[in-house]
Design an enzyme around this catalytic site. Structure first.
Site, PDB file in Angstrom:
ATOM      1  N   ASP A  63     -52.995 146.590  32.822  1.00  0.00           N
ATOM      2  CA  ASP A  63     -53.358 145.305  32.212  1.00  0.00           C
ATOM      3  C   ASP A  63     -54.477 145.602  31.217  1.00  0.00           C
ATOM      4  OD1 ASP A  63     -54.579 142.801  31.599  1.00  0.00           O
ATOM      5  OD2 ASP A  63     -53.773 141.958  33.457  1.00  0.00           O
ATOM      6  N   TYR A 155     -55.004 131.857  19.529  1.00  0.00           N
ATOM      7  CA  TYR A 155     -54.216 132.960  18.962  1.00  0.00           C
ATOM      8  C   TYR A 155     -54.709 133.289  17.553  1.00  0.00           C
ATOM      9  CZ  TYR A 155     -50.108 135.666  17.498  1.00  0.00           C
ATOM     10  OH  TYR A 155     -49.271 136.659  17.038  1.00  0.00           O
ATOM     11  N   LYS A 159     -56.482 136.804  16.282  1.00  0.00           N
ATOM     12  CA  LYS A 159     -55.903 137.662  15.231  1.00  0.00           C
ATOM     13  C   LYS A 159     -56.872 137.817  14.053  1.00  0.00           C
ATOM     14  CE  LYS A 159     -52.159 138.724  17.369  1.00  0.00           C
ATOM     15  NZ  LYS A 159     -51.906 140.099  17.838  1.00  0.00           N
ATOM     16  N   VAL A 188     -41.194 137.016  13.846  1.00  0.00           N
ATOM     17  CA  VAL A 188     -40.269 138.067  14.275  1.00  0.00           C
ATOM     18  C   VAL A 188     -39.550 137.542  15.517  1.00  0.00           C
ATOM     19  CG1 VAL A 188     -40.053 140.472  14.996  1.00  0.00           C
ATOM     20  CG2 VAL A 188     -41.888 139.824  13.409  1.00  0.00           C
TER      21      VAL A 188
END
Ligand code: NAP
Length: 250
Positions: A63, A155, A159, A188
């Protein structure tokens, strides 16, 4: 000049882009260490690589939030692989909060996997590569890191942080002959995007992995959008006034 990778660690190799990068590296004759939490999914990728008969793979359950384990793991994996010339950090999660949902525990978990895990993995590898004056570190950031997004706030924050971290790393070690490659894909087709409703310009995972590895093999520490046409979108997003960006449903 095209770099040929012979020994690689792929963190986040049990599914999606990381798994496909591992398959494509192995198809090119590379020995790959596959990292992820799910033993069964890692074993599936490892068995596919073994059956294809090119390169080789070993699986390691880990992890990425177990930061303290990383330095010893890097040393052990390097010995098992017989060397190390490429680290790919592809581990990540993307959580889309519902309207009105505020959840620090989930936001923190996302930052831990997407950003702190990347810092934990790239740090010992950067030190090793700087001492050897060779090697490539490749990180999967995202177009989502260009602005603070209402649909996936943690998120996009993770990033943006990862893009900045990789740039800082590049600025420290490119002068020592180490390549640091930042890739920023658009959409994607992977398990991560299954629940995303609108996915403009989505590409296959095979195409994404191939474009990402081409960028890494070119050397020269690039920072690239995958595919490159997202660059134009990023330019528009970056320069859009906040009061207009706020109204967009992205
Ligand atoms: N798909 C897209 O459209 C897209 C676009 C831009 C950027 N990206 C980035 O590309 C990377 C790969 O995404 P993907 O689309 O391939 O997603 P995916 O199929 O969901 O794969 C994510 C990978 O990360 C691993 N992972 C997540 N949390 C982890 C943890 N705590 N410890 C260890 N491994 C962990 C997962 O393995 P386990 O579950 O086995 O732990 C899995 O191998 C991510 O960083 C993502 O943000 C994706």
């Amino acid at each position: 000049m095209s770099l040929a990778f012979r020994h690689a660690i792929v963190v986040g190799a049990s599914s999606g882009i990381g798994a496909e990068i591992a398959r494509q590296l192995a198809a090119d004759g590379c020995a790959v260490a596959l990292i992820g939490r799910r033993a069964d999914a890692l074993e599936k990728v490892r068995a596919e690589i073994a059956a294809a008969g090119r390169g080789s793979a070993l699986a390691q359950v880990h992890d990425v939030r177990d930061y303290d384990a990383v330095p010893a793991l890097v040393e052990r994996l390097e010995k098992s692989l017989g060397g190390l010339d490429l680290l790919v950090y592809a581990a990540g999660t993307m959580y889309l909060p519902a309207e009105g949902e505020y959840d620090f525990a989930r936001d923190r978990a996302e930052l831990e996997a997407n950003l702190l895990g990347a810092m934990a993995w790239t740090t010992p590898v950067a030190a090793m590569f700087e001492a050897r004056r060779a090697g490539t570190i490749l990180g999967l950031s995202s177009i989502a890191g260009e602005r603070g997004r209402r649909t996936f706030p943690a998120y996009s924050t993770s990033k943006a942080g990862l893009t900045t971290w990789l740039e800082a790393l590049r600025n420290r070690i490119a002068r020592h002959g180490v390549n640091v490659v930042t890739v920023k894909p658009g959409f994607v087709d992977t398990p991560m995007t299954t629940h995303v409703e609108r996915k403009p310009m989505m590409i296959s995972v095979q195409k994404a992995a191939s474009l990402i590895l081409s960028a890494a093999r070119r050397g020269g520490s690039p920072s690239v959008f995958i595919p490159s046409r997202w660059w134009l979108v990023a330019m528009v997003l970056r320069h859009m006034p906040s009061r207009i960006f706020r109204r967009l449903d992205i």
